[in-house]
Motif scaffolding. Structure first.
Motif, PDB file in Angstrom:
ATOM      1  N   CYS A  64       0.848  -1.202   0.000  1.00 34.22           N
ATOM      2  CA  CYS A  64       0.000   0.000   0.000  1.00 34.22           C
ATOM      3  C   CYS A  64       0.882   1.250   0.000  1.00 34.22           C
ATOM      4  O   CYS A  64       1.744   1.399   0.854  1.00 34.22           O
ATOM      5  CB  CYS A  64      -0.908  -0.016   1.235  1.00 34.22           C
ATOM      6  SG  CYS A  64      -1.792   1.544   1.454  1.00 34.22           S
ATOM      7  N   CYS A  67       0.021   3.235   3.559  1.00 32.00           N
ATOM      8  CA  CYS A  67       0.396   2.758   4.900  1.00 32.00           C
ATOM      9  C   CYS A  67       1.421   1.629   4.876  1.00 32.00           C
ATOM     10  O   CYS A  67       1.793   1.114   5.923  1.00 32.00           O
ATOM     11  CB  CYS A  67      -0.860   2.309   5.676  1.00 32.00           C
ATOM     12  SG  CYS A  67      -1.487   0.695   5.111  1.00 32.00           S
ATOM     13  N   CYS A  78      -6.389  -1.568  -0.163  1.00 30.04           N
ATOM     14  CA  CYS A  78      -5.573  -1.978   0.983  1.00 30.04           C
ATOM     15  C   CYS A  78      -6.457  -2.579   2.056  1.00 30.04           C
ATOM     16  O   CYS A  78      -7.469  -1.978   2.441  1.00 30.04           O
ATOM     17  CB  CYS A  78      -4.809  -0.779   1.533  1.00 30.04           C
ATOM     18  SG  CYS A  78      -3.922  -1.127   3.069  1.00 30.04           S
ATOM     19  N   CYS A  81      -6.045   0.127   5.306  1.00 26.40           N
ATOM     20  CA  CYS A  81      -6.532   1.506   5.305  1.00 26.40           C
ATOM     21  C   CYS A  81      -7.488   1.789   4.158  1.00 26.40           C
ATOM     22  O   CYS A  81      -8.038   2.881   4.073  1.00 26.40           O
ATOM     23  CB  CYS A  81      -5.355   2.491   5.265  1.00 26.40           C
ATOM     24  SG  CYS A  81      -4.524   2.559   3.659  1.00 26.40           S
TER      25      CYS A  81
HETATM   26 ZN   LIG Z   1      -2.976   0.917   3.451  1.00 28.12          ZN
END
Ligand SMILES: [Zn+2]
Ligand SMILES: [Zn+2]
Length: 344
Positions: A64, A67, A78, A81
């Motif tokens: 990702c 994050c 993701c 997140c």
């Molecule tokens: Zn993420």
């Protein structure tokens, strides 16, 4: 590869320090809930190996961009997140681990720890590599300089005025004689006319005989928290001599026997008398086997004599007492005969 067994990569939690978490089955730390960092994955020790059953490989994880949490290759968002993973980069993989068939795998470093090690000791790595390199460069420069100097000295010449002080010629005829010659050949290719044959055994070639295999085991990081392990084998060979029958024999042939030559300092070169014995191929008969001529002018310079080999016409045309310029090597003192020019 089909049929290879798959195992869990391991990872360590960077927040609470939990060790040996499973790369495929534990995307979050079971102790503190922190997400897995794909760059902390490593190959396990032999005894920490956990097989992954019923797992279909779909590709390396996507990382990702928001994050850094890893998600499966097919995920569009993701798992942590929710950011879109459209052009998210793939998880980086460790280099293959390879061991000999009778050795055991040890735990590897993760990418993150490898890079930390390299940051800690960059000067060591660099200077170890740099010193021999710089020295090698120095040696190469010196060697090149010496070669250039030697070549330069060889091409460095001085011009001299020389006077033709004489001529020299030599003409030779090679003479062949028909008679017994000692030879050796593989018996299956010996000429029919051979006689006085002695046979013995000798190595004729080598045969490559299969001699077991050389195997190693390779672990490949698949980038999704799993790795595969497979055996790679190469056939080994040993070479064994193959013997053949060798024949030493005598045979009657024409072969070089002597040289007849004539030489002189006049301008009328002659061929030598050959005095050939017999003419038909008979034992002890002789024949001509090639002629050679050499024509030299003798040149007197300042305190030094030179000899130059020339074509017969040019040689004949250089009158005794005529003056010429000649380049002479400054170091080797050898005449550069193709530089001869008449002085007007
Ligand atoms: Zn993420
Ligand atoms: Zn943790």
């Amino acid at each position: 590869m089909a049929g290879d067994r798959a195992y869990e990569m391991l990872w360590d939690c960077g927040y609470c320090g939990a060790r040996k978490l499973l790369g495929k089955s534990q995307k979050f730390c079971p102790q503190c809930g922190a997400p897995q960092d794909a760059q902390t994955r490593y190959f396990p020790d032999e005894q920490d190996k956990v097989e992954v059953l019923g797992h279909r490989y779909q590709g390396a994880d996507k990382i990702c961009p928001a994050c850094q949490a890893p998600s499966g290759a097919k995920a569009e968002f993701c798992g942590r997140c929710g950011s879109p993973l459209g052009d998210a980069p793939e998880a980086r993989r460790l280099q293959d681990q390879v061991r000999a068939e009778d050795a055991k795998f040890a735990e590897s470093l993760s990418l993150r720890r490898l890079e930390a090690e390299q940051r800690k000791h960059p000067s060591v790595v660099e200077s170890v590599a740099a010193i021999p390199k710089r020295r090698g460069y120095l040696w190469a420069t010196m060697a090149l300089g010496i070669v250039a100097l030697v070549v330069g000295l060889l091409f460095w010449t001085r011009q001299e005025t020389v006077v033709v002080s004489g001529h020299y010629w030599r003409q030779a005829i090679q003479i062949e004689r028909y008679g017994p010659v000692a030879e050796s050949a593989w018996c299956d290719s010996m000429p029919f006319a051979a006689y006085g044959v002695a046979r013995h055994s000798e190595i004729r070639s080598y045969q490559q005989i299969p001699d077991g295999q050389d195997c190693q085991v390779r672990r490949v990081d698949r980038g999704d928290g799993t790795f595969t392990e497979h055996q790679e084998c190469r056939p080994q060979y040993r070479s064994e001599p193959v013997y053949g029958e060798r024949c030493d024999y005598r045979i009657d042939r024409w072969s070089w026997s002597r040289e007849a030559s004539a030489e002189g300092h006049d301008l009328a070169p002659r061929w030598p008398q050959t005095g050939l014995a017999g003419a038909r191929p008979c034992l002890g008969c002789e024949r001509e086997g090639g002629r050679e001529s050499r024509f030299e002018v003798l040149l007197r310079g300042q305190g030094r004599e030179y000899r130059c080999g020339l074509a017969q016409e040019a040689w004949h045309g250089m009158r005794d007492g005529s003056r010429w310029t000649l380049k002479v090597g400054a170091v080797d003192k050898q005449p550069r005969c193709d530089s001869l020019k008449p002085v007007d």
